[in-house]
Design a protein around this motif. Structure first.
Motif, PDB file in Angstrom:
ATOM      1  N   UNK A  50       0.850  -1.196   0.000  1.00 27.13           N
ATOM      2  CA  UNK A  50       0.000   0.000   0.000  1.00 27.13           C
ATOM      3  C   UNK A  50       0.881   1.239   0.000  1.00 27.13           C
ATOM      4  N   UNK A  51       0.577   2.189  -0.888  1.00 27.73           N
ATOM      5  CA  UNK A  51       1.297   3.463  -0.927  1.00 27.73           C
ATOM      6  C   UNK A  51       0.609   4.427   0.024  1.00 27.73           C
ATOM      7  N   UNK A  52       1.207   4.662   1.174  1.00 23.71           N
ATOM      8  CA  UNK A  52       0.564   5.494   2.191  1.00 23.71           C
ATOM      9  C   UNK A  52       0.539   6.965   1.805  1.00 23.71           C
ATOM     10  N   UNK A  53       1.418   7.398   0.913  1.00 20.07           N
ATOM     11  CA  UNK A  53       1.417   8.789   0.465  1.00 20.07           C
ATOM     12  C   UNK A  53       0.224   9.099  -0.425  1.00 20.07           C
ATOM     13  N   UNK A  54      -0.403   8.067  -0.984  1.00 16.30           N
ATOM     14  CA  UNK A  54      -1.507   8.267  -1.917  1.00 16.30           C
ATOM     15  C   UNK A  54      -2.746   7.542  -1.392  1.00 16.30           C
ATOM     16  N   UNK A  55      -3.601   8.235  -0.651  1.00 12.01           N
ATOM     17  CA  UNK A  55      -4.771   7.573  -0.057  1.00 12.01           C
ATOM     18  C   UNK A  55      -5.751   7.040  -1.094  1.00 12.01           C
ATOM     19  N   UNK A  56      -5.652   7.530  -2.342  1.00 10.74           N
ATOM     20  CA  UNK A  56      -6.558   7.063  -3.394  1.00 10.74           C
ATOM     21  C   UNK A  56      -6.084   5.753  -4.024  1.00 10.74           C
ATOM     22  N   UNK A  57      -4.823   5.388  -3.793  1.00  8.50           N
ATOM     23  CA  UNK A  57      -4.274   4.194  -4.416  1.00  8.50           C
ATOM     24  C   UNK A  57      -4.705   2.947  -3.650  1.00  8.50           C
ATOM     25  N   UNK A  58      -5.280   1.983  -4.352  1.00  6.15           N
ATOM     26  CA  UNK A  58      -5.715   0.747  -3.719  1.00  6.15           C
ATOM     27  C   UNK A  58      -4.515  -0.150  -3.442  1.00  6.15           C
ATOM     28  N   UNK A  59      -4.551  -0.920  -2.360  1.00  7.81           N
ATOM     29  CA  UNK A  59      -3.466  -1.881  -2.106  1.00  7.81           C
ATOM     30  C   UNK A  59      -3.348  -2.874  -3.260  1.00  7.81           C
ATOM     31  N   UNK A  60      -2.138  -3.331  -3.499  1.00  9.29           N
ATOM     32  CA  UNK A  60      -1.859  -4.264  -4.592  1.00  9.29           C
ATOM     33  C   UNK A  60      -1.361  -5.573  -3.998  1.00  9.29           C
ATOM     34  N   UNK A  61      -1.913  -6.675  -4.481  1.00  5.23           N
ATOM     35  CA  UNK A  61      -1.545  -7.994  -3.966  1.00  5.23           C
ATOM     36  C   UNK A  61      -0.370  -8.559  -4.754  1.00  5.23           C
ATOM     37  N   UNK A  62       0.580  -9.138  -4.044  1.00  7.82           N
ATOM     38  CA  UNK A  62       1.709  -9.819  -4.653  1.00  7.82           C
ATOM     39  C   UNK A  62       1.558 -11.314  -4.422  1.00  7.82           C
ATOM     40  N   UNK A  63       1.549 -12.081  -5.509  1.00  4.97           N
ATOM     41  CA  UNK A  63       1.553 -13.532  -5.404  1.00  4.97           C
ATOM     42  C   UNK A  63       2.990 -14.023  -5.336  1.00  4.97           C
ATOM     43  N   UNK A  64       3.159 -15.307  -5.081  1.00  3.95           N
ATOM     44  CA  UNK A  64       4.504 -15.874  -4.988  1.00  3.95           C
ATOM     45  C   UNK A  64       5.255 -15.663  -6.297  1.00  3.95           C
ATOM     46  N   UNK A  65       6.461 -15.111  -6.200  1.00  6.53           N
ATOM     47  CA  UNK A  65       7.293 -14.867  -7.376  1.00  6.53           C
ATOM     48  C   UNK A  65       7.117 -13.497  -7.991  1.00  6.53           C
ATOM     49  N   UNK A  66       6.098 -12.723  -7.566  1.00  8.52           N
ATOM     50  CA  UNK A  66       5.901 -11.373  -8.092  1.00  8.52           C
ATOM     51  C   UNK A  66       6.964 -10.431  -7.531  1.00  8.52           C
TER      52      UNK A  66
END
Length: 315
Positions: A50-66
């Protein structure tokens, strides 16, 4: 040396920091003064960024190997899930516990922390302290958060890095730095060559016959007294055809590109070294310090001496 290799060489500070976390959920770490560029890779399990500097940015999920490339942001959070509250804040290179009930993170091996229990997520993090204008050009390849899905080449490089990060043998720092560079370059390539990518024009030009060769020559020897005619002759084209081709691909004429690159190099030399203005001028291809000063002020809006005072002392 090609443009990307040159940028990595000039932008990188020495001794990039590499750490491994092996932790069972729930876990969450906030980086409060993030470095200019962070490489995060999930080796096992999954994670959320999650980019805390940008409250509009949605969290991004990382799968194994990403692999996540995070740049140009001051504060971000990595966790096992988007709704896990921060347990640790990393500030000034030191960890600060937020929740006194947080499970202790043991030192499991060199550069490796966590609990190491079954069901844990394994995460690698590499931090780059990029320098100057070269660093800005490198960051210009990326958004604040770029996620590169796992692939055969990136996974192989991550496996090598993971195998080395917990070792402590002679030359270990050199091995780790080079492996982290390998992961970064492979991730940058994958990001810039995906179908919807819009990388800078100079990156697209690297794979273009003649133009890519010309860019490589300009970066290998920026101080040379290049002319369009000489560049054209070296790549086997007429002057007019080469000039039109280069401008069409890169977006500016060859010597305009060269001048901008020389000014970027000069700005970094003025900030990072104690060389005189005349010495900097010679190093970037100007025999005459006055001509260099005129060109620098035209490009930066301030004299070389004024740039140095502001960059070094903030005045």
């Amino acid at each position: 040396m090609d443009v990307l290799s040159d940028l990595l060489h000039r932008a990188r500070a020495r001794n990039a920091q590499i750490r491994q976390l092996i932790q069972r959920p729930p876990w969450s770490m906030t980086f409060a003064d993030a470095p200019p560029l962070t490489v995060v890779a999930t080796l096992g399990g999954h994670a959320s960024v999650r980019l805390d500097d940008d409250p509009q940015a949605a969290p991004v999920r990382l799968a194994a190997g990403d692999i996540a490339l995070i740049g140009g942001i001051n504060r971000f959070t990595i966790a096992d899930a988007p709704d896990t509250p921060p347990q640790v804040v990393v500030r000034g290179g030191r960890k600060h516990l937020i929740d006194s009930g947080t499970a202790a993170r043991q030192n499991l091996a060199p550069r490796t922390y966590g609990d190491g229990l079954p069901g844990a997520t394994t995460l690698l993090r590499g931090a780059y302290e990029l320098r100057g204008d070269a660093g800005k050009r490198l960051l210009g390849l990326l958004p604040q958060l770029a996620v590169v899905p796992t692939g055969p080449r990136t996974r192989a490089a991550l496996d090598l890095l993971a195998a080395e990060v917990a070792q402590e043998e002679p030359g270990q720092d050199a091995v780790l730095n080079r492996l982290l560079d390998l992961v970064l370059v492979l991730a940058l390539r994958a990001w810039c060559t995906r179908p919807q990518a819009e990388p800078p024009s100079w990156y697209r030009a690297l794979a273009t016959p003649a133009v890519g060769d010309a860019l490589r020559m300009l970066h290998e020897d920026p101080a040379h007294r290049w002319t369009v005619a000489e560049l054209a002759a070296r790549v086997g084209q007429s002057r007019a055809a080469f000039a039109a081709h280069f401008t069409g691909v890169v977006g500016e004429p060859p010597l305009t590109y060269l001048t901008a690159w020389r000014m970027a190099l000069a700005a970094d030399l003025l900030r990072d070294t104690e060389k005189t203005v005349a010495a900097v001028a010679r190093e970037v291809g100007y025999a005459d310090a006055f001509a260099f000063s005129v060109a620098f002020k035209r490009a930066r809006g301030v004299s070389p001496s004024g740039w140095r005072r502001t960059a070094v002392h903030g005045t």
